[in-house]
Design a protein around this motif. Structure first.
Motif, mmCIF file in Angstrom:
data_model
loop_
_atom_site.group_PDB
_atom_site.id
_atom_site.type_symbol
_atom_site.label_atom_id
_atom_site.label_comp_id
_atom_site.label_asym_id
_atom_site.label_seq_id
_atom_site.Cartn_x
_atom_site.Cartn_y
_atom_site.Cartn_z
ATOM 1 N N ALA A 87 0.847 -1.192 0.000
ATOM 2 C CA ALA A 87 0.000 0.000 0.000
ATOM 3 C C ALA A 87 0.882 1.241 0.000
ATOM 4 C CB ALA A 87 -0.906 -0.020 1.230
ATOM 5 N N LYS A 88 0.586 2.183 -0.886
ATOM 6 C CA LYS A 88 1.357 3.424 -0.930
ATOM 7 C C LYS A 88 0.519 4.534 -1.544
ATOM 8 C CE LYS A 88 3.692 1.696 -5.081
ATOM 9 N NZ LYS A 88 4.996 1.289 -5.650
ATOM 10 N N THR A 89 0.941 5.759 -1.281
ATOM 11 C CA THR A 89 0.262 6.930 -1.804
ATOM 12 C C THR A 89 1.042 7.487 -2.986
ATOM 13 O OG1 THR A 89 -0.555 7.480 0.406
ATOM 14 C CG2 THR A 89 -0.602 9.232 -1.249
ATOM 15 N N HIS A 90 0.333 7.790 -4.067
ATOM 16 C CA HIS A 90 0.976 8.312 -5.269
ATOM 17 C C HIS A 90 0.766 9.823 -5.363
ATOM 18 C CE1 HIS A 90 1.324 4.157 -6.712
ATOM 19 N NE2 HIS A 90 0.052 4.012 -6.411
ATOM 20 N N ASN A 91 1.805 10.542 -5.675
ATOM 21 C CA ASN A 91 1.711 11.977 -5.966
ATOM 22 C C ASN A 91 1.806 12.139 -7.478
ATOM 23 O OD1 ASN A 91 2.125 14.707 -6.435
ATOM 24 N ND2 ASN A 91 3.300 15.007 -4.549
ATOM 25 N N ASP A 128 6.520 3.952 -9.006
ATOM 26 C CA ASP A 128 5.099 3.963 -9.358
ATOM 27 C C ASP A 128 4.792 3.290 -10.689
ATOM 28 O OD1 ASP A 128 4.237 5.686 -7.092
ATOM 29 O OD2 ASP A 128 5.440 7.211 -8.118
ATOM 30 N N GLU A 177 -5.661 7.513 -11.134
ATOM 31 C CA GLU A 177 -6.465 6.377 -10.667
ATOM 32 C C GLU A 177 -6.073 5.088 -11.398
ATOM 33 O OE1 GLU A 177 -8.536 8.064 -14.242
ATOM 34 O OE2 GLU A 177 -7.584 8.893 -12.448
ATOM 35 N N GLU A 183 -3.514 2.420 -9.628
ATOM 36 C CA GLU A 183 -4.039 1.359 -8.761
ATOM 37 C C GLU A 183 -4.754 0.286 -9.555
ATOM 38 O OE1 GLU A 183 -3.536 0.842 -5.635
ATOM 39 O OE2 GLU A 183 -2.466 2.704 -5.207
#
Length: 376
Positions: free
Chosen positions: A184-188, A271, A337, A340
């Motif tokens: 799980a990770k957050t993308h900028n 990413d 989006e 993911e």
């Protein structure tokens, strides 16, 4: 089952270490003796310290009559001295030389894994026909078992009757799904981290990628590109590595990681994965990226199009097209989006079709069949 004495023959020690290690260790676990023959390289001493038996030979990675003949002569001597039950050859030039030597030495079983036939769709017609004839001739005269990683190669070999059907095996390719996992990770979106893993040679599309990233950086200056790989001293193409080095000096958003051993962490830290190659077999790097949950941008060539589902797990772009590469990269910035959704679907595809354990079982079953023949 009679234990076999097997020689794995490839051009460089990196092939044995990275690509063949699971097979070599599995065969040893089954009770077989497995030796390696390759050119001396950076990993040879380390592998010997692990207990591997490695015979070093001079192996040129291109066709050069005088040096190729020397390789054949030395390999014939090795095969006759050690009396191997089987030789398993890999990589185009080494596989050709290895099979000729094995037939001269009368090694009982000759296996060739085609990680990707050397002939491909971007060759001139004359070059294609020449290499095609050579591959088919070697398959007929100096190959007992032909193992194909690519489904396209398998279909072609079957249709064009390279071997009898019972001597052809669609092997496929696979990776350790427990080693490569999504996190799980957050993308900028404006600071996306793009990743390339591969040899620093022109045929991997690295120069096209750098040109594409230059275009992308003009409108999205926060994006970064990591290049992971190495230029081996015996590589045919030395010039491309120098061009990459010059580019790196002037582009702070492009990072060179060199050879990375901890590839699962490398994939987790990025990413999007890119492989804009001109020619491939069935690339493991794409499978590792997909298993790690990364969408993939690759060229629409044999191998890549068997792994990447266009607009579902990533994008397939034309070969040698920096503009198309830049557009595909920008798509993930404009539509984050998809990172993911494409990444999740990629993991599903690898689980469904590219499990290493299945590929290993196919090879172990074949060696068990050969062992049974030897036992009488």
């Amino acid at each position: 089952m009679a234990p076999l004495k097997i020689l794995q023959f490839c051009a460089v020690d990196a092939t044995a270490d990275v690509l063949l290690r699971p097979l070599i260790e599995s065969l040893k676990t089954e009770g077989h003796q497995v030796d390696i023959a390759c050119a001396y390289g950076d990993r040879t001493d380390q592998l010997r310290e692990e207990g591997w038996v490695i015979h070093t030979l001079p192996i040129d990675r291109k066709f050069h009559p005088k040096r190729n003949l020397q390789t054949i002569q030395e390999l014939v001597t090795l095969l006759r001295r050690e009396k191997y039950d089987a030789i398993h050859v890999h990589t185009p030039v080494a596989a050709a030389l290895g099979r000729v030597a094995a037939r001269i030495a009368r090694t009982p079983h000759i296996l060739y894994t085609a990680h990707g036939f050397y002939f491909h769709e971007r060759m001139s017609r004359v070059a294609y026909e020449l290499v095609f004839w050579l591959e088919k001739s070697l398959a007929a005269l100096a190959t007992d078992w032909l193992l194909l990683q690519s489904e396209e190669d398998y279909s072609l070999a079957k249709t064009r009757q390279f071997k009898r059907d019972d001597r052809l095996l669609h092997l496929g390719n696979g990776i350790d799904l427990n080693r490569f996992k999504p996190i799980a990770k957050t993308h900028n979106p404006e600071q996306l981290k793009f990743l390339f893993v591969g040899r620093l040679v022109r045929e991997k599309g690295i120069l096209d990628l750098l040109q594409a990233f230059t275009q992308l950086s003009k409108t999205h200056p926060g994006a970064t590109l990591t290049i992971a790989g190495e230029l081996m001293v015996n590589e045919r193409d030395q010039e491309t590595g120098k061009l990459v080095e010059a580019y790196l000096a002037d582009n702070p958003n492009v990072h060179y990681a060199g050879f990375v051993k901890d590839t699962p962490t490398l994939f987790s830290d990025h990413d999007v994965f890119l492989l804009p190659s001109y020619r491939e077999g069935l690339p493991r790097s794409i499978l590792e990226a997909m298993a790690s949950g990364l969408p993939v941008i690759a060229t629409n060539i044999r191998g890549c199009r068997e792994e990447v589902i266009d607009h579902e797990t990533g994008y397939l772009v034309p070969v040698a097209s920096p503009d198309a590469l830049a557009e595909a990269m920008e798509s993930f910035i404009l539509h984050p989006e998809r990172l993911e959704t494409y990444g999740r679907r990629g993991r599903e595809v690898v689980e469904e079709r590219f499990d290493e354990s299945i590929v290993l079982t196919r090879q172990l079953d074949l060696f068990a069949q050969i062992s049974a023949r030897e036992a009488g």
